[in-house]
Design an enzyme around this catalytic site. Structure first.
Site, PDB file in Angstrom:
ATOM      1  CG  ASN A   8      -1.718   1.225   1.414  1.00 17.63           C
ATOM      2  OD1 ASN A   8      -1.802   2.054   0.508  1.00 17.63           O
ATOM      3  ND2 ASN A   8      -2.336   1.370   2.582  1.00 17.63           N
ATOM      4  CE  LYS A  10      -0.067   3.335   4.786  1.00 21.79           C
ATOM      5  NZ  LYS A  10      -0.092   3.527   6.239  1.00 21.79           N
ATOM      6  CG  HIS A  93      -5.832   1.646   5.267  1.00 15.60           C
ATOM      7  ND1 HIS A  93      -5.437   2.592   6.187  1.00 15.60           N
ATOM      8  CD2 HIS A  93      -4.772   0.826   5.085  1.00 15.60           C
ATOM      9  CE1 HIS A  93      -4.177   2.344   6.536  1.00 15.60           C
ATOM     10  NE2 HIS A  93      -3.755   1.273   5.881  1.00 15.60           N
ATOM     11  CD  GLU A  95      -3.052   5.403   6.880  1.00 15.45           C
ATOM     12  OE1 GLU A  95      -3.003   5.470   5.637  1.00 15.45           O
ATOM     13  OE2 GLU A  95      -2.101   4.980   7.582  1.00 15.45           O
ATOM     14  CD  GLU A 160      -3.436  -2.805   7.427  1.00 16.71           C
ATOM     15  OE1 GLU A 160      -2.312  -2.992   6.956  1.00 16.71           O
ATOM     16  OE2 GLU A 160      -4.112  -1.796   7.188  1.00 16.71           O
ATOM     17  N   GLY A 166       2.611   1.961  10.931  1.00 14.54           N
ATOM     18  CA  GLY A 166       3.586   3.034  10.815  1.00 14.54           C
ATOM     19  C   GLY A 166       4.313   3.369  12.101  1.00 14.54           C
ATOM     20  CB  SER A 205       5.222  -2.094  12.103  1.00 11.59           C
ATOM     21  OG  SER A 205       4.837  -0.753  12.361  1.00 11.59           O
TER      22      SER A 205
HETATM   23  C1  PEP Z   1      -0.797   0.025   6.332  1.00 13.92           C
HETATM   24  O1  PEP Z   1      -1.016   1.209   6.488  1.00 13.92           O
HETATM   25  O2  PEP Z   1      -1.587  -0.701   5.714  1.00 13.92           O
HETATM   26  C2  PEP Z   1       0.440  -0.506   6.913  1.00 13.92           C
HETATM   27  C3  PEP Z   1       0.465  -1.782   7.176  1.00 13.92           C
HETATM   28  O3  PEP Z   1       1.460   0.378   7.132  1.00 13.92           O
HETATM   29  P1  PEP Z   1       2.913   0.055   7.767  1.00 13.92           P
HETATM   30  O4  PEP Z   1       3.403  -1.201   7.119  1.00 13.92           O
HETATM   31  O5  PEP Z   1       3.725   1.256   7.403  1.00 13.92           O
HETATM   32  O6  PEP Z   1       2.717  -0.090   9.223  1.00 13.92           O
END
Ligand code: PEP
Length: 244
Positions: A8, A10, A93, A95, A160, A166, A205
């Site tokens: 992703n 973003k 997601h 976000e 998630e 992040g 992460s």
């Molecule tokens: C995400 O936002 O879907 C995600 C998993 O981000 P990160 O790997 O940066 O934690």
């Protein structure tokens, strides 16, 4: 079932950078034993689809509207993504749920739209840190699964935990297993036998140094990768950690 490693991107990627990233991923993609998907920002989808033509790497969107067309200024329909060459779309997601106040009902409608257009929906669920601290994470995630998925859902779930996105923090492998088993039960309760065969990704992460452990957890069917997917070497290293 083969694991899926999905990136992703973003809101990252201008033309030159997206082109270079795509080229580097395509160059290493033949070496891995999992399915690969990249989800660039809308503005780069056509470029990325073109660059990946003939490669094993699929392309997806990061969101879409529920409708096929209409008076929805600024939105992109599932049919538009499919028309560009996408085969998947990330929906719900955290976000989007947080920044755009997307409810489970809104996600449910988008999933129907994605399935109508022939896209594979990747539906994200996950709890906040406060919900986990309060011991509500199991109920929260179960509720999201039940309310976000339509009858006949055919797609992928991504667990998630919001506090892991992040941040460099991850749940223990035991916590990931417990939640993925819970999601599996919720899928079977919601969808019957079909729920037993759907992939459940872990996201939050995931990096080259923790990927092997997370991807070996029972009921983990791959990873949704944010930050590390912007570096072809890291993304491919995560994919190379797939051994099942
Ligand atoms: C995400 O936002 O879907 C995600 C998993 O981000 P990160 O790997 O940066 O934690």
């Amino acid at each position: 079932m083969r694991q899926l490693i999905a990136g992703n991107w973003k809101m990252n990627g201008l033309s030159a950078g997206a082109g270079a990233l795509t080229g580097a991923i395509a160059a290493g993609a033949g070496e891995v034993s999992c399915d690969l998907l990249v989800c660039p920002p809308f503005t780069q989808v056509a470029r990325v689809v073109e660059a990946l033509r003939g490669s094993v790497v699929a392309v997806g969107g990061q969101d879409c509207h529920a409708s096929a067309s209409g008076a929805h200024t600024g939105d992109i329909s599932p049919e538009m993504l499919a028309d560009l060459g996408c085969s998947a779309v990330i929906l719900g997601h955290s976000e989007r749920r947080q920044n755009h106040h997307e409810s489970d009902a809104a996600v449910h409608a988008k999933v129907l739209g994605a399935m109508r257009a022939g896209l594979m929906p990747i539906v994200c669920v996950g709890e906040t840190e406060a919900e986990r601290d309060a011991g509500k994470h199991v109920a929260v995630v179960g509720g999201q699964v039940a309310a976000s998925l339509p009858d006949g859902f055919a797609g992928v779930i991504a667990y998630e935990p919001i506090w892991a996105i992040g941040t460099g923090r991850t749940p223990t492998e035991g916590d990931v297993e417990a939640m993925h088993r819970h999601i599996r039960s919720a899928l079977v309760a919601r969808l019957g036998a079909a729920g037993g065969g759907l992939r459940i990704l872990y996201g939050g992460s995931v990096k080259p140094d923790n990927a092997a452990g997370l991807l070996a957890v029972p009921e983990v069917g791959g990873a949704l990768v944010g930050g590390a997917s912007l570096d072809a070497g890291q993304f491919l290293a995560i994919a190379a950690a797939v051994t099942v």
